[in-house]
Design an enzyme around this catalytic site. Structure first.
Site, PDB file in Angstrom:
ATOM      1  N   GLU A  28       0.455  -1.501  -0.209  1.00 33.88           N
ATOM      2  CA  GLU A  28      -0.284  -0.270  -0.002  1.00 33.88           C
ATOM      3  C   GLU A  28       0.659   1.447   0.206  1.00 33.88           C
ATOM      4  O   GLU A  28       1.880   1.237   0.995  1.00 33.88           O
ATOM      5  CB  GLU A  28      -0.940   0.277   1.156  1.00 33.88           C
ATOM      6  CG  GLU A  28      -2.072   1.457   1.143  1.00 33.88           C
ATOM      7  CD  GLU A  28      -2.799   1.262   2.451  1.00 33.88           C
ATOM      8  OE1 GLU A  28      -3.775   2.246   2.623  1.00 33.88           O
ATOM      9  OE2 GLU A  28      -2.368   0.804   3.845  1.00 33.88           O
ATOM     10  N   ASN A  83       9.869   7.400   1.395  1.00 36.06           N
ATOM     11  CA  ASN A  83       8.738   8.652  -0.233  1.00 36.06           C
ATOM     12  C   ASN A  83       8.984   7.359  -1.453  1.00 36.06           C
ATOM     13  O   ASN A  83       9.808   6.622  -1.759  1.00 36.06           O
ATOM     14  CB  ASN A  83       9.956   9.466  -0.884  1.00 36.06           C
ATOM     15  CG  ASN A  83       9.140  10.447  -1.298  1.00 36.06           C
ATOM     16  OD1 ASN A  83       8.213   9.774  -2.182  1.00 36.06           O
ATOM     17  ND2 ASN A  83       9.465  11.672  -1.414  1.00 36.06           N
ATOM     18  N   ASP A  91      -3.271  11.622  -2.948  1.00 36.20           N
ATOM     19  CA  ASP A  91      -3.652  13.513  -3.347  1.00 36.20           C
ATOM     20  C   ASP A  91      -3.518  13.217  -4.943  1.00 36.20           C
ATOM     21  O   ASP A  91      -2.986  12.894  -5.774  1.00 36.20           O
ATOM     22  CB  ASP A  91      -1.745  14.253  -3.183  1.00 36.20           C
ATOM     23  CG  ASP A  91      -2.251  15.431  -3.122  1.00 36.20           C
ATOM     24  OD1 ASP A  91      -3.206  16.004  -3.815  1.00 36.20           O
ATOM     25  OD2 ASP A  91      -1.743  16.482  -2.053  1.00 36.20           O
ATOM     26  N   LYS A  99      -4.206  20.158 -10.154  1.00 36.72           N
ATOM     27  CA  LYS A  99      -3.283  21.491 -10.254  1.00 36.72           C
ATOM     28  C   LYS A  99      -3.149  20.488 -12.081  1.00 36.72           C
ATOM     29  O   LYS A  99      -1.850  19.907 -11.274  1.00 36.72           O
ATOM     30  CB  LYS A  99      -2.754  22.497 -10.065  1.00 36.72           C
ATOM     31  CG  LYS A  99      -3.213  23.215  -9.255  1.00 36.72           C
ATOM     32  CD  LYS A  99      -2.731  24.045  -8.403  1.00 36.72           C
ATOM     33  CE  LYS A  99      -3.355  25.131  -7.789  1.00 36.72           C
ATOM     34  NZ  LYS A  99      -2.471  26.333  -7.203  1.00 36.72           N
ATOM     35  N   ASP A 151     -11.853   9.344  -2.952  1.00 37.65           N
ATOM     36  CA  ASP A 151     -13.224  10.028  -3.588  1.00 37.65           C
ATOM     37  C   ASP A 151     -13.367  11.614  -4.307  1.00 37.65           C
ATOM     38  O   ASP A 151     -14.587  11.723  -4.803  1.00 37.65           O
ATOM     39  CB  ASP A 151     -14.078  10.296  -1.758  1.00 37.65           C
ATOM     40  CG  ASP A 151     -12.703  11.649  -1.437  1.00 37.65           C
ATOM     41  OD1 ASP A 151     -11.225  11.512  -1.651  1.00 37.65           O
ATOM     42  OD2 ASP A 151     -12.784  12.853  -1.553  1.00 37.65           O
ATOM     43  N   THR A 182     -10.482   2.569   4.870  1.00 36.71           N
ATOM     44  CA  THR A 182      -9.644   3.223   5.138  1.00 36.71           C
ATOM     45  C   THR A 182     -10.426   3.947   6.167  1.00 36.71           C
ATOM     46  O   THR A 182     -11.673   4.621   6.282  1.00 36.71           O
ATOM     47  CB  THR A 182      -8.884   4.146   4.357  1.00 36.71           C
ATOM     48  OG1 THR A 182     -10.283   5.247   4.051  1.00 36.71           O
ATOM     49  CG2 THR A 182      -8.382   3.255   3.393  1.00 36.71           C
ATOM     50  N   TYR A 221     -10.446   7.920   5.468  1.00 35.80           N
ATOM     51  CA  TYR A 221     -10.654   8.368   4.777  1.00 35.80           C
ATOM     52  C   TYR A 221     -12.019   8.093   4.348  1.00 35.80           C
ATOM     53  O   TYR A 221     -13.411   8.645   4.063  1.00 35.80           O
ATOM     54  CB  TYR A 221      -9.583   9.318   3.410  1.00 35.80           C
ATOM     55  CG  TYR A 221      -8.762   9.842   4.696  1.00 35.80           C
ATOM     56  CD1 TYR A 221      -9.249  11.448   4.428  1.00 35.80           C
ATOM     57  CD2 TYR A 221      -7.794   9.449   4.188  1.00 35.80           C
ATOM     58  CE1 TYR A 221      -8.769  11.941   4.681  1.00 35.80           C
ATOM     59  CE2 TYR A 221      -6.635  10.770   4.494  1.00 35.80           C
ATOM     60  CZ  TYR A 221      -6.915  12.489   4.972  1.00 35.80           C
ATOM     61  OH  TYR A 221      -6.001  13.228   5.093  1.00 35.80           O
ATOM     62  N   GLU A 222     -12.213   6.782   4.134  1.00 33.07           N
ATOM     63  CA  GLU A 222     -13.012   6.509   3.558  1.00 33.07           C
ATOM     64  C   GLU A 222     -14.399   6.050   4.303  1.00 33.07           C
ATOM     65  O   GLU A 222     -15.430   6.728   3.931  1.00 33.07           O
ATOM     66  CB  GLU A 222     -12.857   5.123   3.034  1.00 33.07           C
ATOM     67  CG  GLU A 222     -13.835   4.139   2.186  1.00 33.07           C
ATOM     68  CD  GLU A 222     -13.480   2.908   1.495  1.00 33.07           C
ATOM     69  OE1 GLU A 222     -14.268   2.056   1.153  1.00 33.07           O
ATOM     70  OE2 GLU A 222     -12.267   2.380   1.851  1.00 33.07           O
TER      71      GLU A 222
END
Length: 213
Positions: free
Chosen positions: A44, A96, A118, A122, A154, A191, A193-194
């Site tokens: 992940e 990273n 993320d 832009k 999302d 998750t 956020y989910e």
């Protein structure tokens, strides 16, 4: 959301180097030895506080999991959970993921999860998106036969961009789901956020894609 600095994070991660692998490049091609088995390895990228990877590790003890998270103040939460559960099939990397080929050998990985990455909306930041072509090239190298990239988000813009990017980079689309929770997939592990977005009624998008090997 800006994360609070945790001055103790460095020391804590060093103390738990049995969970957080400090030099993953040295393990390239030898992750199975570290897990002490030949089970499939799932990665992940962007594990956050670890709810997803912990849930997956508990649900699938026959699979090995590696979570990558750059932010020290966030990864400590994942490490704490793994330590409490005493799980032997999950490691974390405080790294990273700019080039995962430095950490994993060709065909070493069976699955890659990109959860709520993320979106970098832009245009000038397109190259930072984890589904941009140069990242997909890396995934193609480290994924074995039948290996998949599974994206959950999302963000409709990122989802649509990713589906196109997958197709343009030679991947087969195995699933497109524009409202994941509507199908009540009992195998889906959420998750942080989910959970947050779904309780607000926001649709969750999922795409599964694979390279031909």
């Amino acid at each position: 959301m800006r994360q609070r600095n945790k001055p103790w994070a460095d020391e804590y991660l060093q103390e738990n180097n049995h969970i957080v692998i400090s030099d993953p490049k040295s393990k390239k091609g030898n992750w199975s030895q570290l897990f002490n088995n030949n089970n499939p390895i799932h990665v992940e990228i962007g594990s956050g506080k670890g709810q997803f990877i912990l849930g997956m590790a508990k649900q699938y003890p026959e699979i090995n999991f590696i979570g990558i998270e750059l932010a020290k103040s966030i990864i400590v939460s994942a490490v704490q959970k793994i330590e409490e559960e005493n799980l032997a099939n999950v490691f974390m990397l405080n790294e990273n993921a700019i080039d995962v080929r430095e950490m994993f050998a060709d065909d070493e990985i069976s699955m890659i999860y990109l959860n709520f990455s993320d979106p970098w909306p832009k245009n000038r930041h397109e190259k930072r998106r984890l589904t941009y072509g140069r990242f997909l090239e890396q995934y193609q190298d480290i994924l074995g036969a039948n290996g998949e990239v599974i994206l959950k988000t999302d963000n409709r813009g990122l989802f649509e961009y990713s589906v196109v990017s997958f197709s343009q980079n030679g991947m087969n689309i195995n699933e497109i789901n524009v409202d994941l929770h509507a199908i009540q997939d009992e195998t889906n592990v959420m998750t942080e956020y989910e959970e947050k977005f779904s309780t607000k009624g926001q649709p969750i998008y999922r795409c599964k894609a694979a390279f031909e090997k």
